[in-house]
Structure formats: structure tokens, C-alpha cells
Design a protein around this motif. Sequence first.
Motif, PDB file in Angstrom:
ATOM      1  N   UNK A 184       0.846  -1.197   0.000  1.00 19.90           N
ATOM      2  CA  UNK A 184       0.000   0.000   0.000  1.00 19.90           C
ATOM      3  C   UNK A 184       0.882   1.248   0.000  1.00 19.90           C
TER       4      UNK A 184
ATOM      5  N   UNK B 157      -4.969   8.704 -14.902  1.00 22.20           N
ATOM      6  CA  UNK B 157      -6.364   8.259 -15.076  1.00 22.20           C
ATOM      7  C   UNK B 157      -7.390   9.388 -15.038  1.00 22.20           C
TER       8      UNK B 157
ATOM      9  N   UNK C 134      -2.324   3.139  -9.264  1.00 26.85           N
ATOM     10  CA  UNK C 134      -2.791   4.228  -8.392  1.00 26.85           C
ATOM     11  C   UNK C 134      -3.264   3.739  -7.029  1.00 26.85           C
ATOM     12  N   UNK C 135      -3.183   2.442  -6.782  1.00 25.23           N
ATOM     13  CA  UNK C 135      -3.658   1.937  -5.483  1.00 25.23           C
ATOM     14  C   UNK C 135      -2.534   1.351  -4.640  1.00 25.23           C
TER      15      UNK C 135
ATOM     16  N   UNK D  69      -5.941  -3.223 -13.385  1.00 25.40           N
ATOM     17  CA  UNK D  69      -6.371  -2.121 -14.254  1.00 25.40           C
ATOM     18  C   UNK D  69      -6.387  -0.774 -13.564  1.00 25.40           C
ATOM     19  N   UNK D  70      -5.924  -0.700 -12.315  1.00 24.33           N
ATOM     20  CA  UNK D  70      -5.947   0.594 -11.615  1.00 24.33           C
ATOM     21  C   UNK D  70      -4.673   1.392 -11.884  1.00 24.33           C
TER      22      UNK D  70
ATOM     23  N   UNK E 192      -7.174   3.487  -0.741  1.00 30.81           N
ATOM     24  CA  UNK E 192      -5.856   2.863  -0.826  1.00 30.81           C
ATOM     25  C   UNK E 192      -4.735   3.894  -0.741  1.00 30.81           C
TER      26      UNK E 192
ATOM     27  N   UNK F 101     -10.057   5.470  -4.844  1.00 37.05           N
ATOM     28  CA  UNK F 101      -8.589   5.546  -4.796  1.00 37.05           C
ATOM     29  C   UNK F 101      -8.104   6.005  -3.426  1.00 37.05           C
ATOM     30  N   UNK F 102      -8.834   6.977  -2.837  1.00 42.92           N
ATOM     31  CA  UNK F 102      -8.435   7.510  -1.529  1.00 42.92           C
ATOM     32  C   UNK F 102      -8.315   6.418  -0.473  1.00 42.92           C
TER      33      UNK F 102
ATOM     34  N   UNK G 109      -4.536   7.567   0.094  1.00 43.29           N
ATOM     35  CA  UNK G 109      -5.199   8.793   0.552  1.00 43.29           C
ATOM     36  C   UNK G 109      -4.398  10.067   0.277  1.00 43.29           C
TER      37      UNK G 109
END
Lengths: 478, 478
Positions: free
Chosen positions: B166, B451, B195-196, B191-192, B440, B437-438, B442
Amino acid sequence: MIAALKRCVGNDAVLYRHEDLLAYECDAYTLKKVVPRAVVFPRSTEETAEVVRLLSKRGIPFIPRGAGTGLSGGATPTGGEVIISLARMNRLLQVDLLNRRAVVQPGYINLHLTEAVADRGYYYAPDPSSQQACTIGGNVGENAGGAHCLKYGVTTNHVLGLTMVLPDGQIVQLGGLPDEPGYDLVGLVVGSEGTMGIVTEITVRLEKKPEGVRTVLAMFDEVSEASEAVSDIIAAGILPAALEMMDNLAIEAVEKGTFPVGYPRDLGAVLLIEVDGITEGLDEQIERIVEVCRKHGVREVRAASSEEERKSWWNNRKTAFGAVGTISPDYLVQDGVIPRSRLPEVLSRIEKISHEKGVRIANVFHAGDGNLHPLIMFDARIPGEEERAVQAGSEILQVCAEVGGSITGEHGVGLEKREEMRYLFSEKEIAVQTAIREVFNPRNLCNPGKIFPSPARCAEMKRQPKGIDTEKALDALY
Amino acid sequence: MIAALKRCVGNDAVLYRHEDLLAYECDAYTLKKVVPRAVVFPRSTEETAEVVRLLSKRGIPFIPRGAGTGLSGGATPTGGEVIISLARMNRLLQVDLLNRRAVVQPGYINLHLTEAVADRGYYYAPDPSSQQACTIGGNVGENAGGAHCLKYGVTTNHVLGLTMVLPDGQIVQLGGLPDEPGYDLVGLVVGSEGTMGIVTEITVRLEKKPEGVRTVLAMFDEVSEASEAVSDIIAAGILPAALEMMDNLAIEAVEKGTFPVGYPRDLGAVLLIEVDGITEGLDEQIERIVEVCRKHGVREVRAASSEEERKSWWNNRKTAFGAVGTISPDYLVQDGVIPRSRLPEVLSRIEKISHEKGVRIANVFHAGDGNLHPLIMFDARIPGEEERAVQAGSEILQVCAEVGGSITGEHGVGLEKREEMRYLFSEKEIAVQTAIREVFNPRNLCNPGKIFPSPARCAEMKRQPKGIDTEKALDALY
């Protein structure tokens, strides 16, 4: 409040008398029962949103409900909730065969969709045993499976888009595009058991009906032989459309049910195997499957000689849960998943649990998926027997978890298995999940008390009523 | 900071000199270039976590990077980031053929996995054209596709579990169980686009190599005939393993590339069609496909007479992007998706855009999926031509969105298409995604500026540095 609800949906669409509410005290998981505060029947996305806004404003929790066929208590109240029944939102809104999709309301019955497009050669693939009664909205909530999921996947593989009313009454569109960029929120909501909002429209994929289908029964003396045949069929690179197994006790039950097949009573196990696709090659696939079964000592193989015979076999299989009622006054359906390779070992451990707890256990499997449905029989009139049945179920799930499997394949966690989530997840893993829920459902008004074990619930209850500081929540947990 | 990074990963695993950093100023999307602050090469989950904790503590943003083959700038810095290269985390950790799964590190190259299990008759299905170079970690970030996704699905359909660091340096396990209960966080992370968090271990599904494969080339005078053949093949209930199309200009390019096939130069379009599975029935499937092609006026059909010939056709197809470099000094690859039924219409609109902008456009398609790859040619030395090429790409994406399609099929949004997200999503839909997203990420330290379109970014920048009040964020948007 009742008057306000009636203004939203009409006088005839609100139940509030105790005798009317009794039918809603549980779903098909009947071990916990709580009468809801009221039941409302909206007819549209807008009416649903209006009801939700009203309840949200007053801080009243609510539960979406389909046909009430859920087996884990996902639609059962925990105390004080209003049930939002989607039963009147039962329309097929659009069929687009060119792009192979349909749009339905959540109360639309699963099987009706296949019936609506069958004459054009299409069908809707996910086929839970309850498909004559269960709704597609309910299927979305539980990410429902079915006998043909081995080849065709579960509900999430067939849902393209959703309209959802968030727990504050706002309406959002999720997905609906091919290859949607950004995060996969449709995949997130499917299987979230009504904890993120109320889905009011569903865009699903339609499949072209396979040109041909071949179905065989393979009858074995020993359940271990049948298990090994299952592993070897898959290992041979064959992907049957369905690969179902019933053990001796399950066979005894279905033979006493509405659709007996005439199985020999001393069978250890029967496999119901189906292949489908382009007609050419199907017979050869069946031949190879039969060869594998022979290698594992199959006693008899029977091929369906007509569509009628094939249907009668499936009817027999699909009534398995209910048929157990003919050989036991009460029973519990469990739902676990294991790696296929561990099937023989897990079966003998289930047998041991059965002996220890003094309850008979029939086993019905989506064997190809490693998805077990132990049917745990008991007599509620005998003190302690229900408790032992419940314990047996929980121990079976623990075995599933131990061998690298899961505590639910398709029935969901609901009320029933919240505590068993600990077999699979650490506190912090559960916390990530609840933090995701907060994004959609910050006040936990929408189907509270489901999925997550109780300490997590306590923690939630301690937090401020107006949303959560996500980072603080994560900080507390990592 | 460099010294601290070296203490985490060793002296030889940190780049910081300007000349060393230049290679990391972009990925395969080359229109934006920003030199990173440093590049580190951890070797394990623990080293990655240590690096992330260090950077997080100092508030320094960071970017995970695989092989740098991404086409949307997902691994390109926006300013001030440290790149965490997974290039040294390139090991195959485990192969479990019985349960058909493998565990790999993120820097493991896609094709190497197939090579590692090929002699046992297995393979890893997602096959991006860059599979000789791209990493499975990168594939997870972008939810990569490939020519055979029509039948076998994209990366998300093949990822069973993830280990992820994380953005605060904590390590979590996601998925890895069959039918995992609770929310589908694996599906959310795949597929993120980084960003996580940083994925450090990936459990993937292995497929049994199909027993047989048949491959044909169908050559058409007109691209519209080929398009209609594509629709009709799918409508006939045949699911080819791959159904690729190249138009005249793309054919001109590949014939000048490393693997010419000898296509007639006046073809309107060629289809590369492959069916696979149990050997029996494959020839009949091909016959039916050829029949459909005949109905649409196919000029010539050629069947692969050997595995060697088949491979040469695929090599030809897979070099299409690069081969465009032989007929144009510069080019852009676009990536849009449309409903199959709109193919002829969209092609003529692409042609119109090509004329208006004065740039030649070759078209390569995963036609069965409706996934277009327009290759927009330009000469960067001619003032204004690059801008017109970029505009042409954006207009094509707008057309895709208009007809109910998507702005990316498999290349991701990255830096490139953030603004085009508006073609598909409302502010509030984007806000739901950023709120996820936040949970994971923040503080938005992990791959910032990807994205989501810029106003959402500005809003993020205005919020307090220490996390977000999710409900407030949602309140502001609904």
C-alpha cells in the motif's frame, strides 16, 4: 413514516401490519428471523431513490430484497430496517441482440430472461438452481453461480452495467461500456450483497445458445473414484459446460423427490456431465470423458437420448436441496469451495465431521469448480441437534479454508458467515473492505450487519455518524 | 534521500545521475517526458515496502514501472516522482499445475511464463503484442489484453491473487482463494494503473494448451466487407480464439516490416482468424467461417499449412505497430473500443478525420472485440503535424464514445487520456472513482496525475494533506 413512504410509492405499496411483515422476517436462510419495520415496493429507479432519500434523512436503515431465495440471510433484517422489495420492478426493459445485451429491472426473474430470448437462439448464462424464482437483482447482490458456471462463469462475468441508488438517494450509472476505463466499479458492486446501494437496472450479456449439447450420467461405486475422474477430465484439457456430482445420500434424497431418475440405490456417486458448443466434436469430447471415467472404474455411463431425458436429469439435480426435505425434517445447505485436487481428502473430513456431530450430511457439488454443497440434516425437535448441525457446517467451512478454499462459492456471506470471514481474512484485510464500503455507504444504512464480522461492526458503530476519515480508519488498522 | 534509498536496496540499485535517469523520462507513450527524481530497483516485497515507507514518510510521490512498454504514459513522471522499477523482481516463484496456477513477481516477462510451462502443455493466456518484453506486473496495472482476448478474456480474468504494498508501505494480500467472499478487491486493483499501490506478487491462472488450432487469412477487397464478415462470424455463434483485422495501410506497413507475409498490395483488409480447442470440429468451424467470408465477397482464403506458417502470420501481425515506422517517421497508436455492429460506420468516420487533419491513419483491430488500434502517422519535423495527429486521435476516441464504446480497450488511460475520460464519465462518476482511490492511496503519492482528468486533480490538491473525509467528498459532488 409510513405515511411518508406511501406518498413515495402509493398506498398499496407499503406493508406495515405485523401479520403482513412476518413473511419478510428472513429469506431462504431460516435460522435467524427478525421482523422488519416495514416493506415498500417501488416501481422505478426514481421511486427507489425517493424512498432511500426519505429513509436516509431519518437515519433509518434499509435492505434491498429480490425473491428472498438467498441462502445466507442477505435479505434478513437485523433490527429496525425497512425492506425495499424489488418485486414490482420486474420488467425486461430492452433487448439488443446485435450487441448481445439486455437491460432488466432487478426484480426480473432469472429464467424469464432466457425464455424471452430463447426463440431467437439466445440465453442468459448464469443458472442458479433457484432460477425459476430468483431475481437477477438478487443474483447481482450475491454474485450468483449455477451448474454451468464452470464454463460460462458467474454473474459478475455477465453483468455489463448497473444503475444504482446510493445510500443517500443519489442515482449513479456504473459501467455499461465495452472495456470501461478507470476502476472496475461494476465488478466491485456485483457480489457486495446490497451493502453499497440498491441496484435498480442491470445490463447483462446474452449468450448465443450453443448449437449442440451432449449430456451423460457417470455412475460410480465410490465417491473417491468420481472425484478423481473430475480432476482428470479437467486435466485432460476438456472444459465441460457442467460437471456436477451427487453422493449416495444426495442420490437417495433426489430419488425421493419430484423428478427421480432411477439411480441404483447403492451408488457411491453420480456425475452429471454436459458438453456444449459447435456440434462437430461434441461426441468425441464425450468419448474422451467416458474414457477417463472408465479409467477410474465407472460402473455405468448413460447418455441422454433426448432433450426430454436431459431435462429430467437436470430437474432431478436442481431439486436436490428441496428433496433432502423428504429424508430429513430439517436441513442446512452449506456452500464451500476447495481446490479440485483436494476433493477426496475434504470428503473424508466431511464424513468425519458428520460422525462426530451425529448429523447426516448429503453432498451435492459443482464438482468442476470445487464448489461443495453439503446438506446437513437435523431434526429441530431434538434439543441440541440444530446447534450441532450449525457447528458441523462451520467446521466444514474451516476445512475448506484450511485447504486453500473459500467459505462461500455462490451463496454469499450474508448474516450467516460473518464470523467465518475470519477463517480467510485478517482484521486489516477486513478493514480495507469496510473502508471501501464507506465510500458508497458511509453511514452503514444500507443492509447493515452483513458480510463483515462483528468486531468490525462495533468499530464502525463507535465512529462518528457522519462518514469516516478513511486515512484514520486505515491508520488504526495497519 | 539517495543515501537512504541505497540503505534500503543496496548501492547498485539506485539511479540518480541525470544521464541515467533520461531512459526513464517516459514509457512507450513518448509525447510527454519528465525526468524522474530517482529510480530504485527493489528485489523483494519487503524491499519494496521499505522503499515505499521511506518515500511516504517524506511525502515523496512514486511510480511503479514494469518494462516501460505501456502506451498511455502510465509510468511517465509528472514531476518529482521516484520510479520504483520492478525489473529485478523478475522471478517465477511457484508453479502448481494441478490447480493450474503460477505465482510470479511483477517484473517477470509475460512470454516467459508460457515458455516455462509449455513443455507440460500449459500456457498463460493474455498475449499483448509486446509479450516478449512486457511484464505481468505491467499487464496487471493496465489490465492488458491481446489478440486472443476475444475467447480467453483480458488480464483481470486470469489474475487470482495479489500481494500489494500500500502507499504507506503496509503489505496486504488480496484474493488468491477460489471464489473469495466479500468485495472483489483483486478485480478493483487490476487495471488501476498503479494508483492503489505496488503489486509485488501475482497469482495467475494457467490454461491447458488447446489440443488443436486452425488459422486462416481471409483477404477482402473492401474493409466494409471484412467488417461485416466479423459481425456475422460472431453472430453465427462461433467464438474464434482470435479475430484480427488490418486495413490496406496497415498491410502496407507490415509488408515492409520484419515478417512480410506476401499480401497482395491492393487488399482492402485482411482478417487473421484462429479457432482452437479439441481437434474434432475445428475444421468444420473453419469451414463455416470461410462460408461467412464468401458471403461477404472474400477474394482469397488461405489456411496455415504448418505451425511455422501460422507463427509467421502472427509475427507479421504483432509487429504492426513497429512496422508503421517504416512508412512514416512518427506515429501515434490509439486504442478505442466500439460495439462490433458499428465497425463500418466508425471506419468511415476515421477516414473522414484522417482527411480533415491531413494525417494518414492505418487501422489494426482486435476486430472480434471491437477494439480499434488506429495508427496515426505524422512527421514531427513538420510544424503542427504532431498536434494534428494528437487531435485526430482524440476525435477518434470521441467517435468511439459517441457510438457507445470506450476510449481504451487495453492500453489504459495513463497520462494520455485523462481528459478524454470526460467523454464517458460525469464529474460525480469520476468522484466515486477518486474516492475509491483515496481508500488505498489517501495522499495520492502513488502514481499521481494518472487516469483522472485535471479538475479532479486540482480538487485533490486543495484537500487536506492527511486523508479525506469520504462523505464530505461525496457530498460535494452529488
